[in-house]
Design a protein around this motif. Structure first.
Motif, PDB file in Angstrom:
ATOM      1  N   MET A  54     -23.032  37.726  96.369  1.00 44.67           N
ATOM      2  CA  MET A  54     -23.447  36.188  97.937  1.00 44.67           C
ATOM      3  C   MET A  54     -23.223  37.059  98.681  1.00 44.67           C
ATOM      4  O   MET A  54     -22.383  37.941  99.349  1.00 44.67           O
ATOM      5  N   SER A  55     -24.362  35.957 100.234  1.00 42.56           N
ATOM      6  CA  SER A  55     -24.312  36.841 101.059  1.00 42.56           C
ATOM      7  C   SER A  55     -24.242  35.897 102.521  1.00 42.56           C
ATOM      8  O   SER A  55     -24.451  34.858 102.080  1.00 42.56           O
ATOM      9  N   SER A  56     -24.056  35.906 103.853  1.00 40.74           N
ATOM     10  CA  SER A  56     -23.262  35.662 104.656  1.00 40.74           C
ATOM     11  C   SER A  56     -23.499  36.355 105.308  1.00 40.74           C
ATOM     12  O   SER A  56     -23.425  37.727 105.945  1.00 40.74           O
ATOM     13  N   SER A 376     -21.734  28.682  99.975  1.00 40.06           N
ATOM     14  CA  SER A 376     -21.900  27.141  98.938  1.00 40.06           C
ATOM     15  C   SER A 376     -20.914  26.165  98.379  1.00 40.06           C
ATOM     16  O   SER A 376     -20.523  26.737  97.568  1.00 40.06           O
ATOM     17  N   GLU A 377     -21.171  24.996  98.828  1.00 40.80           N
ATOM     18  CA  GLU A 377     -20.830  23.893  98.373  1.00 40.80           C
ATOM     19  C   GLU A 377     -20.490  24.333  95.954  1.00 40.80           C
ATOM     20  O   GLU A 377     -20.153  24.288  95.422  1.00 40.80           O
ATOM     21  N   LEU A 378     -21.886  25.256  95.724  1.00 42.58           N
ATOM     22  CA  LEU A 378     -22.440  26.017  93.864  1.00 42.58           C
ATOM     23  C   LEU A 378     -21.309  27.246  94.230  1.00 42.58           C
ATOM     24  O   LEU A 378     -21.453  27.705  92.925  1.00 42.58           O
ATOM     25  N   PRO A 411     -16.375  20.751 104.704  1.00 44.23           N
ATOM     26  CA  PRO A 411     -18.200  21.578 104.649  1.00 44.23           C
ATOM     27  C   PRO A 411     -18.126  21.527 106.176  1.00 44.23           C
ATOM     28  O   PRO A 411     -17.595  19.819 107.091  1.00 44.23           O
ATOM     29  N   SER A 412     -19.491  22.539 106.910  1.00 43.58           N
ATOM     30  CA  SER A 412     -19.433  22.140 108.291  1.00 43.58           C
ATOM     31  C   SER A 412     -20.919  21.492 108.346  1.00 43.58           C
ATOM     32  O   SER A 412     -20.852  21.445 107.832  1.00 43.58           O
ATOM     33  N   THR A 413     -20.730  20.637 109.548  1.00 43.11           N
ATOM     34  CA  THR A 413     -21.897  20.391 109.386  1.00 43.11           C
ATOM     35  C   THR A 413     -22.708  20.812 110.337  1.00 43.11           C
ATOM     36  O   THR A 413     -24.260  19.435 110.323  1.00 43.11           O
ATOM     37  N   ASN A 414     -22.440  22.011 110.657  1.00 41.73           N
ATOM     38  CA  ASN A 414     -24.118  22.147 111.409  1.00 41.73           C
ATOM     39  C   ASN A 414     -23.952  23.845 110.833  1.00 41.73           C
ATOM     40  O   ASN A 414     -24.638  24.871 111.898  1.00 41.73           O
ATOM     41  N   ASN A 422     -29.999  25.982 101.673  1.00 43.63           N
ATOM     42  CA  ASN A 422     -30.574  25.496 101.024  1.00 43.63           C
ATOM     43  C   ASN A 422     -29.625  23.922 101.851  1.00 43.63           C
ATOM     44  O   ASN A 422     -28.674  23.885 101.367  1.00 43.63           O
ATOM     45  N   PRO A 423     -30.470  23.232 102.099  1.00 45.18           N
ATOM     46  CA  PRO A 423     -30.356  21.427 103.056  1.00 45.18           C
ATOM     47  C   PRO A 423     -29.664  20.990 102.257  1.00 45.18           C
ATOM     48  O   PRO A 423     -29.124  19.974 102.505  1.00 45.18           O
ATOM     49  N   ASN A 424     -29.944  20.855 100.220  1.00 42.29           N
ATOM     50  CA  ASN A 424     -29.287  19.925 100.038  1.00 42.29           C
ATOM     51  C   ASN A 424     -27.774  20.180  99.303  1.00 42.29           C
ATOM     52  O   ASN A 424     -27.317  19.363  98.669  1.00 42.29           O
ATOM     53  N   VAL A 425     -27.579  20.773 100.228  1.00 42.06           N
ATOM     54  CA  VAL A 425     -26.056  21.174 100.145  1.00 42.06           C
ATOM     55  C   VAL A 425     -25.333  21.263 100.497  1.00 42.06           C
ATOM     56  O   VAL A 425     -25.743  21.685 101.819  1.00 42.06           O
ATOM     57  N   SER A 426     -23.519  21.823 100.884  1.00 43.93           N
ATOM     58  CA  SER A 426     -23.003  21.732 101.587  1.00 43.93           C
ATOM     59  C   SER A 426     -22.148  23.320 102.069  1.00 43.93           C
ATOM     60  O   SER A 426     -21.978  23.667 100.546  1.00 43.93           O
ATOM     61  N   TYR A 427     -21.833  23.573 103.171  1.00 47.19           N
ATOM     62  CA  TYR A 427     -21.647  25.109 103.389  1.00 47.19           C
ATOM     63  C   TYR A 427     -19.706  24.505 103.612  1.00 47.19           C
ATOM     64  O   TYR A 427     -19.970  23.980 104.740  1.00 47.19           O
ATOM     65  N   TYR A 428     -19.023  25.832 103.289  1.00 46.08           N
ATOM     66  CA  TYR A 428     -18.045  25.941 103.631  1.00 46.08           C
ATOM     67  C   TYR A 428     -17.205  27.195 103.986  1.00 46.08           C
ATOM     68  O   TYR A 428     -17.490  27.990 103.358  1.00 46.08           O
TER      69      TYR A 428
END
Length: 532
Positions: A54-56, A376-378, A411-414, A422-428
């Motif tokens: 998983m990358s960031s 991501s939430e996944l 989750p982050s809002t921006n 992926n714009p369909n999932v939230s990111y933490y």
């Protein structure tokens, strides 16, 4: 014309018709047999989202801090540090009065467990909605001429409501809720929580229900009525209840009298209304039976509404877990300790604590470097605090190890403004600490990668594009090449979706070959050829 000639003519017509029909069928069979469909190996189409890493990415900073906030209904007993003081992880910072702390901790655990149960129930309801087959929309009914309005019966004036009585009169309770604080006691069988009650005091059913929910560590309560409504007065009556009393679950808003130990039933007196004149009955016209169920649009709206409910419940659960974690971090004496090495900043005065949500004090990091990445939430279930993150410096090309110290429950809002996703999932957001900082400096950008805990379990997962899966009578299928090199329907069981792909749980293997299930060639029985 003779009879023999007629028979010969009929035979001739039938022969010609049969020849034409046979020719048409031969042509159709020839056309169908000439069709071919391209197939591709499932192993080439597999879009498993997890991979092995998983990358960031993020920027290094040395200003990571720990913030200590005031706790609701908790009094600060002592502050162990001064502003500007250097502290190490494990040093005491602040102590709180922890009276009733154990009961509150149990209540918070119960709240989190209740929310988790609601999430599971909502997810099951969502699955049931997705299995429902939509019905056809109802045809619009012709409008009937409106009937003349009938004058309304004058409203009977309602008796003014009694003003709500306060929770307490002096030291004694008028009524008791789950939020009511006992007059004394520890909640044990030897020293139960004591509630001083007025003679007409009652308890809500929710209060009694909460006592029965924790079977491992029952809470004991004594509801007492004393002379002159003071604990020093003579004991007139006592009602002892606990989680072991065997009470059935009751309505949360029901009320139970302390003096009679029974439920309070209020009689509702309906005002008498003047009788209306009887109207002649009109013959009833039988209405056509309506098909039960939801239209496609109604079903989509309900699914969207249920998905929002699950997201909201999940956010409530994460917030409750965050509060529960802060309560557990305090030792039995109510002391909050430093989690990082740093310097105490922004220490508030005890007689002037913030009421706007600001922290009591902040510990700013003084050693090492911190970096913030995103999950991501996944990926949340696969990553945990303490896990190792590998950082790669863009400037020096060196690799470093970091340890995750915190994963935000919100989750982050921006996130989209910081990178692709992926714009369909939230990111933490998560925070990782780099102890060995040689060759790194504040403000430097790094790439972050990590291996999920269960990657070995998920490596055999199959994810293909949603477009390759079609649905028929609530069953999912793909078009697969059979042993005769022709297309056949293969029904599959699907799981979660991610990044435009869907998980195949059963019915398909990586050795199979499938075709794109749309177009004139996408039919059962059509011969296949492998796509380059």
């Amino acid at each position: 014309m003779s009879k023999k000639a007629v028979i010969i003519s009929l035979i001739s017509v039938c022969a010609v018709s049969g020849a034409i029909y046979g020719g048409i069928k031969l042509y159709q069979n020839h056309q169908f047999n000439s069709l071919t469909a391209e197939v591709q190996s499932v192993s080439n189409l597999n879009m498993y989202y997890g991979g092995t890493e998983m990358s960031s990415s993020g920027m290094l900073t040395n200003d990571y801090s720990q913030e200590v906030y005031p706790l609701e209904d908790k009094t600060i007993l002592e502050v162990f540090v001064e502003e500007g003081q250097t502290v190490e992880a494990g040093d005491p910072l602040v102590s709180f009065d922890m009276t009733l702390a154990n009961l509150e901790l149990e209540m918070k655990e119960l709240d989190v467990a209740t929310t988790a149960g609601k999430i599971q129930a909502a997810k099951q309801e969502l699955e049931n909605l997705k299995k429902i087959k939509p019905i056809q929309p109802k045809p619009e009914q012709p409008q009937t001429p409106s009937e003349p309005a009938v004058p309304d019966v004058p409203d009977v004036p309602e008796a003014p409501e009694e003003p709500p009585k306060p929770e307490k009169s002096g030291e004694a309770f008028n009524f008791i809720t789950p939020d009511s604080k006992p007059n004394k006691g520890k909640g044990t069988e030897e020293d139960p929580y004591v509630y001083l009650c007025m003679p007409d005091c009652y308890v809500y059913g929710e209060f009694i229900n909460n006592l029965s929910r924790n079977e491992k560590k029952p809470v004991y309560v004594s509801l007492e009525i004393h002379k002159k409504n003071t604990l020093k007065g003579k004991l007139l009556s006592r009602w002892e209840i606990s989680g072991k009393s065997g009470f059935p679950m009751m309505a949360d808003d029901s009320r139970w009298s302390v003096s009679s130990k029974s439920q309070i039933i209020e009689e509702v007196i309906e005002p008498e209304l003047p009788e209306e004149p009887e109207e002649p009955e009109e013959p009833e016209t039988p209405e056509p039976e309506e098909e039960e169920g939801y239209t496609a649009q109604e079903l989509a709206d309900k699914i969207k509404e249920k998905e929002k409910e699950i997201r909201d419940l999940d956010l409530d659960k994460r917030q409750g877990e965050l509060e529960l974690e802060q309560m557990k971090k305090m030792s039995s004496d109510g002391i909050i300790k430093a989690e990082i090495n740093g310097i105490v900043k922004e220490l508030s005065e005890l007689d002037n604590l913030p009421v706007d949500g600001s922290p009591i004090l902040t510990v700013a990091g003084s050693e090492g470097l911190y970096v913030k990445g995103y999950l991501s939430e996944l990926q949340l279930e696969d990553i945990e605090v303490g896990q190792t993150v590998y950082a790669y410096s863009w400037e020096s090309g060196n690799n470093f190890e970091a340890s995750i110290t915190e994963i935000s429950p919100y989750p982050s809002t921006n996130y989209e403004s910081w990178g692709e996703g992926n714009p369909n999932v939230s990111y933490y957001p998560y925070t990782a600490y780099i102890e060995n900082t040689e060759g790194l400096h504040n403000g430097e950008y790094v790439d972050l990668t990590m291996t999920p805990n269960n990657v070995g379990q998920q490596s055999d997962s199959i994810y293909i594009e949603k477009a390759y899966v079609r649905q028929e009578d609530n069953r999912k299928y793909v078009l697969k090449e059979d042993k005769n090199h022709c297309l056949v329907k293969q029904y599959v069981k699907t799981g979660k979706t991610a990044y435009g792909s869907v998980e195949i749980l059963s019915g398909l293997s990586t050795e199979d070959k499938i075709a794109f299930p749309y177009g004139k060639n996408a039919k059962e029985g059509v011969k296949v050829e492998s796509a380059e």
